[in-house]
Design an enzyme around this catalytic site. Structure first.
Site, PDB file in Angstrom:
ATOM      1  N   ARG A  37      63.836  15.330  -9.185  1.00  0.00           N
ATOM      2  CA  ARG A  37      64.323  15.671  -7.858  1.00  0.00           C
ATOM      3  C   ARG A  37      65.481  14.759  -7.472  1.00  0.00           C
ATOM      4  O   ARG A  37      65.375  13.534  -7.573  1.00  0.00           O
ATOM      5  CB  ARG A  37      63.180  15.532  -6.834  1.00  0.00           C
ATOM      6  CG  ARG A  37      63.569  15.845  -5.391  1.00  0.00           C
ATOM      7  CD  ARG A  37      62.339  15.783  -4.501  1.00  0.00           C
ATOM      8  NE  ARG A  37      61.677  14.489  -4.569  1.00  0.00           N
ATOM      9  CZ  ARG A  37      62.043  13.429  -3.829  1.00  0.00           C
ATOM     10  NH1 ARG A  37      63.066  13.511  -3.001  1.00  0.00           N
ATOM     11  NH2 ARG A  37      61.371  12.302  -3.945  1.00  0.00           N
ATOM     12  N   LYS A  61      67.039  22.972  -4.092  1.00  0.00           N
ATOM     13  CA  LYS A  61      67.169  23.759  -2.865  1.00  0.00           C
ATOM     14  C   LYS A  61      68.603  24.217  -2.619  1.00  0.00           C
ATOM     15  O   LYS A  61      68.865  24.963  -1.678  1.00  0.00           O
ATOM     16  CB  LYS A  61      66.653  22.948  -1.674  1.00  0.00           C
ATOM     17  CG  LYS A  61      65.155  22.670  -1.739  1.00  0.00           C
ATOM     18  CD  LYS A  61      64.659  21.923  -0.517  1.00  0.00           C
ATOM     19  CE  LYS A  61      63.150  21.684  -0.605  1.00  0.00           C
ATOM     20  NZ  LYS A  61      62.636  20.941   0.585  1.00  0.00           N
ATOM     21  N   ARG A  84      52.422  24.780  -7.155  1.00  0.00           N
ATOM     22  CA  ARG A  84      51.479  25.813  -6.734  1.00  0.00           C
ATOM     23  C   ARG A  84      52.075  27.195  -7.022  1.00  0.00           C
ATOM     24  O   ARG A  84      53.291  27.362  -7.084  1.00  0.00           O
ATOM     25  CB  ARG A  84      51.192  25.693  -5.234  1.00  0.00           C
ATOM     26  CG  ARG A  84      50.351  24.499  -4.853  1.00  0.00           C
ATOM     27  CD  ARG A  84      49.738  24.715  -3.477  1.00  0.00           C
ATOM     28  NE  ARG A  84      49.434  23.451  -2.833  1.00  0.00           N
ATOM     29  CZ  ARG A  84      48.700  23.333  -1.728  1.00  0.00           C
ATOM     30  NH1 ARG A  84      48.220  24.420  -1.150  1.00  0.00           N
ATOM     31  NH2 ARG A  84      48.462  22.151  -1.193  1.00  0.00           N
ATOM     32  N   HIS A 125      42.099  18.564  -7.027  1.00  0.00           N
ATOM     33  CA  HIS A 125      42.372  17.537  -8.026  1.00  0.00           C
ATOM     34  C   HIS A 125      41.382  17.719  -9.173  1.00  0.00           C
ATOM     35  O   HIS A 125      40.446  18.528  -9.105  1.00  0.00           O
ATOM     36  CB  HIS A 125      42.263  16.139  -7.429  1.00  0.00           C
ATOM     37  CG  HIS A 125      43.494  15.703  -6.704  1.00  0.00           C
ATOM     38  ND1 HIS A 125      44.705  15.538  -7.332  1.00  0.00           N
ATOM     39  CD2 HIS A 125      43.704  15.400  -5.393  1.00  0.00           C
ATOM     40  CE1 HIS A 125      45.616  15.146  -6.450  1.00  0.00           C
ATOM     41  NE2 HIS A 125      45.037  15.064  -5.269  1.00  0.00           N
ATOM     42  N   ASN A 128      37.728  18.328  -8.670  1.00  0.00           N
ATOM     43  CA  ASN A 128      37.350  19.635  -8.135  1.00  0.00           C
ATOM     44  C   ASN A 128      37.342  20.704  -9.221  1.00  0.00           C
ATOM     45  O   ASN A 128      36.441  21.543  -9.281  1.00  0.00           O
ATOM     46  CB  ASN A 128      38.312  20.041  -7.018  1.00  0.00           C
ATOM     47  CG  ASN A 128      38.513  18.958  -5.985  1.00  0.00           C
ATOM     48  OD1 ASN A 128      39.631  18.508  -5.754  1.00  0.00           O
ATOM     49  ND2 ASN A 128      37.426  18.507  -5.371  1.00  0.00           N
ATOM     50  N   ASP A 155      42.733  17.157 -15.789  1.00  0.00           N
ATOM     51  CA  ASP A 155      44.181  16.946 -15.846  1.00  0.00           C
ATOM     52  C   ASP A 155      44.721  16.934 -17.263  1.00  0.00           C
ATOM     53  O   ASP A 155      45.656  17.671 -17.593  1.00  0.00           O
ATOM     54  CB  ASP A 155      44.543  15.617 -15.174  1.00  0.00           C
ATOM     55  CG  ASP A 155      44.579  15.706 -13.665  1.00  0.00           C
ATOM     56  OD1 ASP A 155      44.459  16.820 -13.137  1.00  0.00           O
ATOM     57  OD2 ASP A 155      44.721  14.662 -13.004  1.00  0.00           O
TER      58      ASP A 155
END
Length: 380
Positions: A37, A61, A84, A125, A128, A155
């Site tokens: 980024r 962006k 996501r 995470h 979960n 992960d």
């Protein structure tokens, strides 16, 4: 030259399993370009997971920033992201846009819950994902609560490794078909797949839902950990009868009493007796007695002890980069030589190089830098 040499992969920078996937691919020789980024930290991070990759800092962006990523797709074999569901589509670098530039491009997606389903948009995470996959319920002591196995199962095992595997599979298929495809990697799917053997054991009626009472979860006295006199620990995995017999011999146990290896009703009392036996000596003393034998024995090492163990030293299993001792690339190959070219890069440290290699001219690059669509951090 690693087995993936000649392969070019774009990594849209994220955290955890994504960088781990990028590390695995880079370690195997792939040229992995990490798209960081713009406006990120202006310092060199000492992060094992981001070793070996070039970094270009892009403002996704901006129209010009998006165009940079799409331009990179034209000459790449794969791209992977860990946002996501729907995020990269909104940014204009989703599968349709990227694969529209390169029909052979493989587009890897990493999420916790998958691209669809009622949980797809929920935060989560590792703990979960492995909960819903049945893995966490099975880990812990009898009568106790579930114990998180760090974030290794979701992960890294169920996520990063499965993404790397899926990308390589799809790239191999693209060489035959001439067509790319989307790889939907969900940590919950990977974690569930890692539990395959235990679903088999459950179906066979040999796996109890009561944690800490089974063969491989610490329930058996011959498969677990024990404390030693100096407050350290050793591990046993003496499952097979011949290995178990050697354990009984070297631990000085009563042969007749401990012959009932697989009588589960005696496991609790046998564990208690073994616990007392192992407390009579230090960890190193037990190593002198059992290590290297067919007992299936090993000392439980802390992270700062691991690299110095003679076995790791003999195999050159650890390397040092930027002052960090870290695992060397794995697996190993008989012909292909794997390695790490360098440590972590500052976000944007390779921006100019990446753009030049993508075919952009000096004027185009200067315009991108001046507009803020990309950041050149070389020399920072």
């Amino acid at each position: 030259m690693g087995p993936l040499t000649g392969t070019k992969i774009i990594e849209l920078a994220g955290i955890g399993p994504g960088p781990f996937c990028g590390m695995l691919l880079s370690d195997m020789g792939a040229e992995v370009i990490r798209v960081d980024r713009a406006g990120g930290p202006a310092r060199r991070p000492k992060d094992v997971l981001t070793r070996g990759r070039k970094s270009i800092a892009v403002d996704l962006k901006s129209d010009a920033g998006r165009e940079v990523v799409l331009k990179l797709c034209e000459s790449s074999d794969a791209l992977f992201e860990g946002f996501r569901p729907g995020v990269t589509e909104r940014l204009g670098v989703g599968p349709e846009e990227c694969m529209g530039r390169n029909g052979k491009l493989v587009y890897g997606r990493m999420t916790g819950w998958g691209q669809e389903g009622p949980m797809a948009q929920a935060s989560g995470h590792d703990i979960n994902y492995i909960s819903l996959a049945g893995a966490l319920h099975s880990i812990g002591e009898a009568g106790g609560k579930p114990v998180p196995p760090l974030n290794l199962v979701g992960d890294f095992g169920g996520g990063g490794m499965f993404l790397a595997f899926g990308l390589v599979c799809a790239m191999l298929e693209a060489q035959k078909s001439g067509k790319g495809q989307v790889v939907d990697t969900a940590m919950i799917d990977g974690a569930a797949t890692l539990m395959s053997m235990f679903f088999t054991m459950q179906a066979a009626g040999v796996f109890s839902m009561e944690r800490g009472t089974n063969l491989l979860d610490g329930g058996a006295h011959f498969y677990g950990t024990y404390g030693t006199r100096d407050g350290k620990y050793i591990s046993l995995g003496s499952i097979e009868p011949q290995f178990y017999a050697l354990l009984v011999e070297k631990a000085g146990l009563d042969v007749d009493r401990f012959s009932a290896q697989m009588e589960q009703g005696k496991w609790v009392e046998f564990k208690a007796e073994l616990a007392e036996v192992f407390k009579t000596k230090t960890r190193d003393e037990w190593c002198d007695i059992m290590e290297g034998s067919d007992v299936c024995f090993a000392p439980v090492l802390a992270l700062d002890e691991v690299p110095n163990h003679p076995h790791h030293v003999a195999r050159d299993s650890f390397i040092e980069i930027d002052g960090i001792v870290q695992p060397a690339p794995a697996p190993r190959f008989s012909r292909s030589e794997v390695g790490v070219s360098h440590g972590s890069r500052i976000p944007g440290e390779d921006t100019l190089t990446v753009l030049q290699e993508a075919g952009l001219g000096e004027a185009e690059i200067n315009e991108l830098v001046e507009s803020g669509a990309v950041v050149n951090a070389a020399g920072a």
